[in-house]
Each structure stands twice: as C-alpha cells, then as structure tokens.
Design a protein around this motif. Sequence first.
Motif: not given
Length: 748
Positions: A621-646
Amino acid sequence: MSQWSQVQQLEIKFLEQVDQFYDDNFPMEIRHLLAQWIESQDWEAAANNEAMAMILLQNLIIQVDDQLDRVSQEKNLLLIHNLKRVRKLLQGKYHGNPMHIAVIISNCLREERRILAAASMPVQGPLEKSLQNSVVSERQRNVEHKVSAIKNSAQMTDQDVKYLEDLQEEFDFRYKTIQSLEQNDKNSALIKQEMLALQAMLNTLDYKRKEVLSKIGRVIHEIDMLMSNMLTEELLDWKRRQQIACIGGPLHGGLDQLQNCFTLLAESLFQVRRQLEKLDELLTRLTYDGDPIPVQRPQLLEKVNFLLYNLFRNSFVVERQPCMPTHPQRPMVLKTLIQFTVKLRLLIKLPELNYQIRVKATIDKNVSTVSNRRFVLCGTHVKAMNMDESANGSLSVEFRHLQPKEMKTSAGSKGNEGPHMVTEELHSISFETQVCLYGLTINLETSSLPVVMISNVSQLPNAWASIIWYNLSTNDPQNLSFFNNPPAATLSQLLEVLSWQFSSYVGRGLNSEQLNMLAEKLMGQQVSYNDYQLSWAKFCKEHLPGKSFTFWVWLEAILDLIKKHILPLWIDGYVMGFVSKEKERILLKDKTPGTFLLRFSESNLGGITFTWVDQLENGDVTFHSVEPYNKGRLAALPFADILRDYKVIMADNVPENPLKYLYPDIPKDKAFGKHYSCQPNEVSKPSDGGGKGYVPSVFIPVSKILNDSTEPHSPSDLLPMSPSVYAVLREHLSPTAIETAVSCKLSS
C-alpha cells in the motif's frame, strides 16, 4: 433541501432559538415566503457594498410585491395586511441605509446555520451544559412565581389601605358629629355610648394601621430578598450567557423574562410607595398616642427608595455589545474611524419613561484604568430611549453611527496607531443617563464588555483571539488589566469555543475526532485533556514547534479558507480537515485504492490538501498527498472542480484521475457532483469546438508520480491543458513522449 426547510424540521428547543432573532427588523413571514430567493443572494457581500445592498433591497421589495399580488388573488386578508406592513417597513426604514437590512439578513442566515450545526452535534460541551442546566431553569421559574406573588400581595395591600381609609373617614365623620353637639347633649347616655363605640373604632384603626404597615413591610422584605438573591443571580447568568454568545456560543435568551420581572417589581415598589403616601395623608388627618405611622413609615419609605435605586441601576444593560456591521461574527473588535453599533435597554418598561431618558456614550471614561492610548467617540453619541424602535416594544436605544478615533498625544503624534497596535489592550464603552420619575432622580451607568481597538484589519485575528480568551476565562465585565497577567484556560472549554468559531462563522462545528487533533496540536500527545490548563501564550503568542506561526494564526487562516473557498463542501461534512498525516494513513490503509480524504495543511497557512491510497504491483500500500492548495490557487479554480479534473501521470501511462471514493466509501461524484461549476467537457478535436475558431480550454491540475517511488510527491503547478488539446496530443504523441514533456516542465 433549502436551509429554511431544514430549520423548520428542528426540535422545538432549537426553533425557540430561531424565533428570538426574527422580529420587525426582518419579519419571519418574509423569510418563509421568500426562502429560496433569500438564500440565493449574497447578503454578506452586500453588507459591505452600498450599491449592491441597494439593488438587493429593491429586488426584495419587488419580491414582496409579487407575493402581495399572489395573496391578493387568494383574498388572504391577514397575509395581505402583513405584507403591506412589511413593504412599508422596508421602504421607510432601510431606503436610506440599505446595508443595514443586508447585515440583518446575513446575520439571520448565519444564526440559522449555527443552530442547524448545533442541532447536528449530539454532545454538548461543558460550557453549554453549564448554561443550560436544570438548576438555572428552576430558578427562572421560581423568580417568575415569586414576582407574581409579590405583585398580588401589593395589590391586596391596596385593598387594605382602601379599607383603612374608609374606616378612618367613618371615624372622622362620627367624631366630628359628636364634637358639633352642644355641651348638654354630650352628657347624655346615648352620646357616652357613642364615645365608647368611637374608642373601639379607634382601636380598630390602630390595629389596621399596624396590620397595613406590617403587610407593606413584608412586601418590601420579599422584594429585597428576591433582588438580593435570585434576581441578581438571574441577571448575572444572563450577562454570562451574553458573553458566551458573543464568542460564538448558543444564543442567549431570557432578557424579555427579566424585563417582565424588573417591570413588575418596579410597579410593585411604586405601588407600595403610593400606599405609604396615602398613610401619610391619613396621618395628617388623624393621629394619636402610639400611632405606628410616624414611627414606621419613614423607615419603610427609605427602604422602598433604596430598592428602587438599586432596581433601576441593575436594569440598565447593554442588550447588544459593540460590533462593526462589516464583521458581525467579531463583536467587541472595533476599528478606528469605522462605524459600530451598540444597543442598550432599560429593563423597567414604564410608559412614563418613553423618550424621557437621554443616554450619552463615552469611551474610556475611567482613563486611569487603561493604557496611554486615548480615544474619543465621533458621531451621534447622545440619544433618547424609546419603545418604538424595538419589535417587542422594549425601552431601548441603539447607537448606529459611533466611530472611535484615537486622540493625538501631547507630542502631536498618535500613540501606537498603525499596524503594530497592541491587540491585548482593553477599552470600555460607557453609557450614562438620568431617570426622573415620581419625585425620584436616579443616575444610571453601565458599560460594554471590554473592546479591542485596531487600526488595520490585519490586526483583527489577534484582536479576536483576545476577545475569545477574555470572555472564556472571566465573567468580570470590566477587568481592563486582564492581559497584564492572563489566566490559563481549561482546554476542554477552549476546544468547545473553537468548535463554536466554526459553527458560527462557517456553519458547521467540529466533531470529537477533529477536536482531538487540535488538542494534540496544542499540548502534544496526552492521554486526557479534560483538566489540562493551556496558557494564553501557547494559544496565541508562541510559534508552533518548527513553524513560523502560532496556533491561532494557523486556525484563523483555515477559517478564512473555508469561508471564502470551500464553504459548501465544509457544511456538507465532506472535509475531514483536522487529521494528522499519521492518522490519515491509518484511516486509508485498508480502504479501496483511490479512496481519499481532505485535510488542512499543518505546514502551510490556509492550505488544504488531499491524500489517496494506492496499491503497488507487489501488493504494498502506498499513499500520495498533493501539495496544499492555498487561497490564491483556489481563487483560480474551484476546489470541487480540482477534485473532479485532477490527473496524475504515472511512468509509461496516460494521465488519469486517481480519486475514486471520498473516505470512507462515498463515490466522488456523488459527494461533490452538485458543487462542480460545470459538467466536464467531452474531449473534442480543434475543429469541433471553440467560438471564433478557438479551442475550448479548461485548467486541469496534473501531478507526476514515478513508479519506483513509495513516498508521497508534491504536484506540479496547474497545467492549462484542455481536454481537446490533450486529445490532439494523443493523436500525434505516445504516452511516453507526453510524460517526457511534462517531466521537463516539472523539472524546470
């Protein structure tokens, strides 16, 4: 389901809380009839934008007109009457200040969310339990019962005084009749018999005077005992509940009940005072040796006046603490040259006082108790109390246009004005007035809870931390030197207050697992934190181990992130948020590959990340963590869309979305589908899409993970790769070539 529909399904104890904050300022009929429209508007933004607020107010009136047309056709007379009244209110009261109605509606919606959040939390914390225990409720009922009994006793004594007056008039008439007779007539046997009857009547008068004075004394004693014990405790409890409500706790009620008790006691005391005046009048017409009135009446009158003075002084309260309309969730933090509101009430509601009491507001009246910085209040600081502005007809006054301004020092420059203003300095807004009634003149004073003065909004988080710590740690309303030596706080109570910050500010409180994570962050690994004492410095001044920020700054940044970027996801309960890296691996290790959870970054301020579990070819088993999204990046792309399109690019593979199930096993689209900004576009060729010859494009977050890696990797920056562009690349390039290009981009 609309928020209002959820509110209507609450238990009665929560519905009673909702009922408390709907009044004529924003009638519940409008909230009910226009529920969906009201919830679809951004009232919070309008509260800070006058042009937007005016548009919303005009649209609100249009909506009311539409409802009025509908109910007119249905011939619903009661609703027609109420809607016409509401329309008149909206046009008359808010036309000159549209932001005020925006603030009111925003606050109502926020309180609804807080109550819904509280209703969904099965366990009450220690503070909330202490405020709602059965002993307090029983005392409230006892106070109301005793006040009613005192009122009845005073009224019964009125009848005794009237009987005494009638008896004395009869005695006076018969005595004067005998006195008017000739001397010869006075010696007759009949007259002598009448004299004996008069003596008996005088004895009865004496007995009745003593009886009335005794009853008056008992009424005064009962009022004294009630005021000294239970009523004082009730008032102190209400003030404590107000403190707790100001820092996000349960709404505090009971002021109307207190007003009823204070008013009835004042009416009873004035009634007793009139009875004593009547006895004085009877005394001037008839007195005799051993008469009890001249002996007892002065003492009783002095006691009545003393009780009236104390009752009036205790009845002058701050109903709503100072608050900037632009920051309704942060009361008692005031910014220089920014208006704030504050409301006062006199709990003794007598018609004779309407518009007769003028209240003056000042700041730091006792300057010797505060810092060297001095402030003055600009704006209308003297207003008359009245019964017309409050929905319940209470005798109150609301200051809406006060502004604190820092005075210049003797050197000609302002004290500590600027970004480094100390946020631990406490100040006080004081109010004074004078009541003149029935020959009594009573000077009244009261003060707000301590406030923190800031000159820049960047100081607001630390100022709010000071307000939280003060009101959590003490019920002293005026300890302005509190932060000279701030006491420690019980961690269990602090965690409860922190949960309130989330329920009041972002609509959903914290569960026990989330609170446990915060406890570990504050105190390290401990077996139990129920009795743990946390210092002010550790909460707000000392940096977290290995970090460049304090615990409170970290938590406040998360609140801001939720409020501005992931609020719907948080309210739905899909953001686990407060979970350590170690705990998340324990939770995910036995789950289906592609299961992920959302947590707040512990190393980045205001960051959110997601971690998913995967399985290697050898079964590990392995785990992967994405680099944290801050308010600057979330202002450009909604977080729900990030989860959908990642997408991630594995070596020798095409990009794919590894996120399948939200922990524990919720399909991703089921959890977040309603929050996607739009449905993902189907991959198309350049000739198929794009207006004016352009290829449609969307941002797609992409990360690269190497096959031989068993450790989590950070993602790349968001790559502006549209589905159609990716389709073209797939037609002309192999997956290896695409991966090589992406690798070059990542390494650069």
